[in-house]
Design an enzyme around this catalytic site. Sequence first.
Site, mmCIF file in Angstrom:
data_model
loop_
_atom_site.group_PDB
_atom_site.id
_atom_site.type_symbol
_atom_site.label_atom_id
_atom_site.label_comp_id
_atom_site.label_asym_id
_atom_site.label_seq_id
_atom_site.Cartn_x
_atom_site.Cartn_y
_atom_site.Cartn_z
ATOM 1 N N ASN A 102 0.886 -1.179 0.000
ATOM 2 C CA ASN A 102 0.000 0.000 0.000
ATOM 3 C C ASN A 102 0.909 1.210 0.000
ATOM 4 O O ASN A 102 1.849 1.259 0.789
ATOM 5 C CB ASN A 102 -0.842 0.060 1.277
ATOM 6 C CG ASN A 102 -1.915 -0.994 1.299
ATOM 7 O OD1 ASN A 102 -2.119 -1.699 0.317
ATOM 8 N ND2 ASN A 102 -2.592 -1.115 2.428
ATOM 9 N N GLU A 482 -19.373 26.103 -0.923
ATOM 10 C CA GLU A 482 -19.140 24.709 -0.530
ATOM 11 C C GLU A 482 -19.681 24.464 0.879
ATOM 12 O O GLU A 482 -20.301 23.429 1.144
ATOM 13 C CB GLU A 482 -17.642 24.381 -0.626
ATOM 14 C CG GLU A 482 -17.218 23.041 -0.048
ATOM 15 C CD GLU A 482 -17.869 21.822 -0.704
ATOM 16 O OE1 GLU A 482 -18.575 21.975 -1.717
ATOM 17 O OE2 GLU A 482 -17.690 20.710 -0.170
#
Length: 612
Positions: A102, A482
Amino acid sequence: MCGIIGFTGLKQASPIILEGLSRMEYRGYDSAGMAVISPQNRMQLAKVSGKVAGLYEKTDNGAAFPGVCGIGHTRWATHGAPTEANAHPHVSMHGQFAVAHNGIIENFVPLKEELLAKGYTFQSQTDTEVVAQMLEDCYEGDFQKAVETVLSRIEGSYGFAILCADDPGTIFAVKKNSPIILGLGEGFNLFASDVTALVEHTREVVYMEDGQYAKVTPDSVELFAEDGSPLPLKVSHVSLSVAAAEKGGYEHFMMKEMMEQPEAVGRALSPRIKGGEIVLDDFRLTKEDFNKFTKIVITACGSAYYAGLAGKYAIEKFCRIPVDVQLASELRYADPFIDEHCLLIVLSQSGETLDTIAALKECKARGATVLAIVNVVESAITKLADSVLYTWAGPEVAVATTKGYTTQLAVLYLFAVYAARVLGRLDAEQYASVIRELQALPEAVRNALKTDCDMSNLAQYFKDAQHVFYLGRNTDSALAMEGALKFKEISYIHAEAYASGELKHGTIALIEEGTPVVAVCTNPALLEKSLSNIIEVKARGAVVTAVVPEGLPGSEAIEGYADHCIKVPALRDVFASIAAVVPLQLLAYHTAKLRGCSIDKPKNLAKSVTVE
Ligand code: G6P
């Protein structure tokens, strides 16, 4: 993001690995794979593009892969398409080592060149395969030594699970900026990147810390520091249910994703800043291309559109190129003034939004060069664009985007500074100073998350409101939009954003005794103007929550007038939104929670809108 699991014990490893991978499916992924060492010490490898179900099928539910030690992985593509070849684990050329990873190996290009020169061949386009080949290259019969040698040469962020066919029963787990949790059992040990994959088997765990690696065998777990010195195991007991563990212990994905923002913004920025320079390996626009652009058009939908509105200020400020931000659903039918002198920036978390795709196609047909800023690798938009910059936010599950939005901002800022440098609009000193500011953004986002408790308390004042107004100027006006969107989409309370100076030309009559107003005031140059707007709404009875940067000279007056004052980290005005949005997200979250709303799946909204 990607998931890793490793198991070694007396039982068959494959069913445990497959089940662990299924447990981590909720994180989102696009391919999966596992490697198990056979009783004859052979590396058995199965990979699929697509779901873990395919891996069950391919291995006959694990029965086709006998063995008691193995690793598995679910991949969310970054380097290379989500194909079977790019799926993990990656096995070294002679099948000696298998690696699941990962994260990102930042210096994989020179390392790969070195290995190619030595005659190593590669099966995938991933950075990870380099690690498997390097292990084989430096292996002299000591598995641990080979791991240490490779770790000393790689840069980047990683969680690894590493197998060696010569040493069956042993797995190395490595952690640097990517989680790995060791699970301690009786007659077995295992580890994973996500506690959900462990809790079925054990509740005694060790959370590895950055720079540590562990040698895991069926009857021992040894932990080491980067320099190879042994470390004691700090064992914790996990009491989380599996469902709670999926959300990282948070009640909702939205909260988990908000809390992931410092890392996500760091992932979007840090691998692209090398030695004080912005390096966009994944970008194909040249200086000549930039010189021909007379304007930039940004197009997107929803929050991505608001990220575009905020990004416009950064691009115009640094590059001095006019930027026009348009809703994709409008642009597609606008008969737009777009030709080959236009750079079209398409913003999309999912990369699949139909309106955005249509606007892209329309502009491309008119000659625009297209840069896509997208989260989901290999999504439809990435295939249509001339160049792609991924936001690397990781999978976002909550419908209301949070880390998707902040990573879009991060990449827009990075683009603005990069383009300005290419265009010669920043001298070396200015460039170095802005780079330092970019590098500080993840920490600023982390500090902004400290407003959580304040926003949770403030939500009490908002939860019964009929209307809420959000005000701001310049970048703060984009941010107000937003903030209002986040608030109304999950709390179902009407919220409206206004450019601060515009409210008096519009619906100021709706401000009455007790109306909550959120005033975002991050721009030092506009503090006085913001203050007069606060006074204006206070005179009509508004209860004002001001968002101001910490330690900003002149902000005392705002603090004096506002009913509540929320402090956010001080940043350059065009970068301020990335931290100042955080308390607005938290306010929306806590208000929705107090109202008992379905936070992760608000009614009538979809995460990805693939219809018109
Ligand atoms: C939907 C989502 C929004 C998102 C918008 C654009 O409406 O509910 O949260 O901002 O689509 O999505 P995109 O994937 O293109 O960024």
